[in-house]
Structure formats: C-alpha cells, structure tokens
Motif scaffolding. Structure first.
Motif, short mmCIF file in Angstrom:
data_model
loop_
_atom_site.label_atom_id
_atom_site.label_comp_id
_atom_site.label_asym_id
_atom_site.label_seq_id
_atom_site.Cartn_x
_atom_site.Cartn_y
_atom_site.Cartn_z
N GLN A 34 9.13 -9.90 -3.01
CA GLN A 34 8.80 -8.73 -2.21
C GLN A 34 7.99 -7.76 -3.04
O GLN A 34 8.40 -7.32 -4.10
CB GLN A 34 10.09 -8.05 -1.74
CG GLN A 34 9.85 -6.82 -0.90
CD GLN A 34 11.16 -6.13 -0.53
OE1 GLN A 34 12.24 -6.62 -0.85
NE2 GLN A 34 11.06 -5.00 0.14
N VAL A 35 6.82 -7.44 -2.53
CA VAL A 35 5.93 -6.53 -3.25
C VAL A 35 6.32 -5.09 -2.98
O VAL A 35 6.59 -4.71 -1.83
CB VAL A 35 4.47 -6.75 -2.82
CG1 VAL A 35 3.56 -5.73 -3.48
CG2 VAL A 35 4.02 -8.18 -3.17
N GLN A 36 6.38 -4.33 -4.05
CA GLN A 36 6.65 -2.90 -3.91
C GLN A 36 5.72 -2.10 -4.80
O GLN A 36 5.46 -2.47 -5.94
CB GLN A 36 8.10 -2.58 -4.30
CG GLN A 36 9.12 -2.85 -3.23
CD GLN A 36 10.47 -2.22 -3.55
OE1 GLN A 36 10.99 -2.37 -4.65
NE2 GLN A 36 11.04 -1.51 -2.57
N SER A 42 5.78 -3.93 -8.42
CA SER A 42 6.66 -5.07 -8.67
C SER A 42 6.41 -6.12 -7.59
O SER A 42 5.91 -5.81 -6.51
CB SER A 42 8.13 -4.66 -8.68
OG SER A 42 8.49 -4.09 -7.43
N GLY A 43 6.74 -7.38 -7.93
CA GLY A 43 6.60 -8.45 -6.96
C GLY A 43 5.21 -9.02 -6.84
O GLY A 43 4.95 -9.82 -5.93
N GLN A 75 4.79 4.22 -0.66
CA GLN A 75 5.32 5.08 0.40
C GLN A 75 4.73 6.47 0.36
O GLN A 75 4.90 7.24 1.31
CB GLN A 75 6.85 5.14 0.28
CG GLN A 75 7.38 6.16 -0.71
CD GLN A 75 7.12 5.81 -2.17
OE1 GLN A 75 6.76 4.68 -2.50
NE2 GLN A 75 7.32 6.77 -3.06
N TYR A 123 -1.51 -3.98 -0.24
CA TYR A 123 -0.17 -3.39 -0.35
C TYR A 123 -0.27 -1.89 -0.59
O TYR A 123 -1.19 -1.42 -1.27
CB TYR A 123 0.61 -4.04 -1.50
CG TYR A 123 0.74 -5.53 -1.39
CD1 TYR A 123 -0.02 -6.37 -2.18
CD2 TYR A 123 1.60 -6.10 -0.46
CE1 TYR A 123 0.08 -7.74 -2.07
CE2 TYR A 123 1.71 -7.47 -0.33
CZ TYR A 123 0.94 -8.29 -1.14
OH TYR A 123 1.04 -9.65 -1.01
#
Length: 124
Positions: free
Chosen positions: A1-3, A25-26, A116, A113
């Motif tokens: 999972q990309v964050q 990450s990811g 937030q 990606y």
C-alpha cells in the motif's frame, strides 16, 4: 500500500519560513519524481514545485520561484519543500504527489499517488 504523508504545515506570520516534508512508503521512492501542489479555498489545485527522481532537476511556479526550494533524500524516502518569505497568498493546503513516468510535470492528473495534505496559513 502506497502512502505519502506530509507534515510541517502550520500558522506563521508573513515573511516567515516553513519546511514541509513528504515521507513515502510502499513504493520505490527513488524511481518517482515528486511534485508539490497547493489548493486554497474556492480555488483549483495548482502546481508549486517539482523535483526529479534523482533530485537533479527542479521546477517551480512563477509565484514561488526564488522563495521555495524542493529537495529530496532518497535514502530516507523523503521529499522536502523549503518555503521562505511566505506571503498571505501562500495560504493553502499543500500536497505532495509521486509521478512514476515523468519529471517536472505540472498537471495534477499526471501524478500517481497523493498525500493527504498539510495546512499552511500565513497571516498578513
């Protein structure tokens, strides 16, 4: 999972500086260009800055050129946006984004990606 996780925003007075961070990450961070965008209330998301996957090339919107500096540390999976001489009109939510295929692209739809966002408020 990309964050992608941004941090470093806050409330500052005009003329102050802030440094935003974007921790990824990811994904294989060093193979992605990173873009910084911002969105003020009632306005469209706009390009602020970009940095190539190795950090050798950067690009800036005219409105921030000479005041903002994009950098990255691939060993830490982190990109940075150093903001100086902040103005009231820099107030916005700031987002970082990762682009697998390009470097320096300014259109949000090109990015794969997104984080937030982190709020930057500059009081005049």
């Amino acid at each position: 999972q990309v964050q992608l996780v941004e941090s470093g925003g806050g409330l500052v007075q005009a003329g102050a500086s802030l440094r935003l961070s974007c921790v990824a990450s990811g994904l294989i961070f060093s193979t992605y260009a990173v873009g910084w965008f911002r969105q003020a209330p009632g306005k469209e998301r706009e390009f602020v800055a970009s940095i190539s996957w190795r950090g050798g090339s950067t690009g800036y919107a005219d409105s921030v050129k000479g005041r903002f500096t994009a950098s990255r540390d691939n060993a830490k999976n982190t990109a940075y946006l150093q903001m100086a001489s902040l103005k009231h009109e820099d107030t916005a939510v700031y987002y970082c984004a990762a682009d697998r295929l390009g470097s320096g692209r300014i259109e949000p739809h090109n990015y794969d990606y997104w984080g937030q966002g982190t709020q930057v408020t500059v009081s005049s």
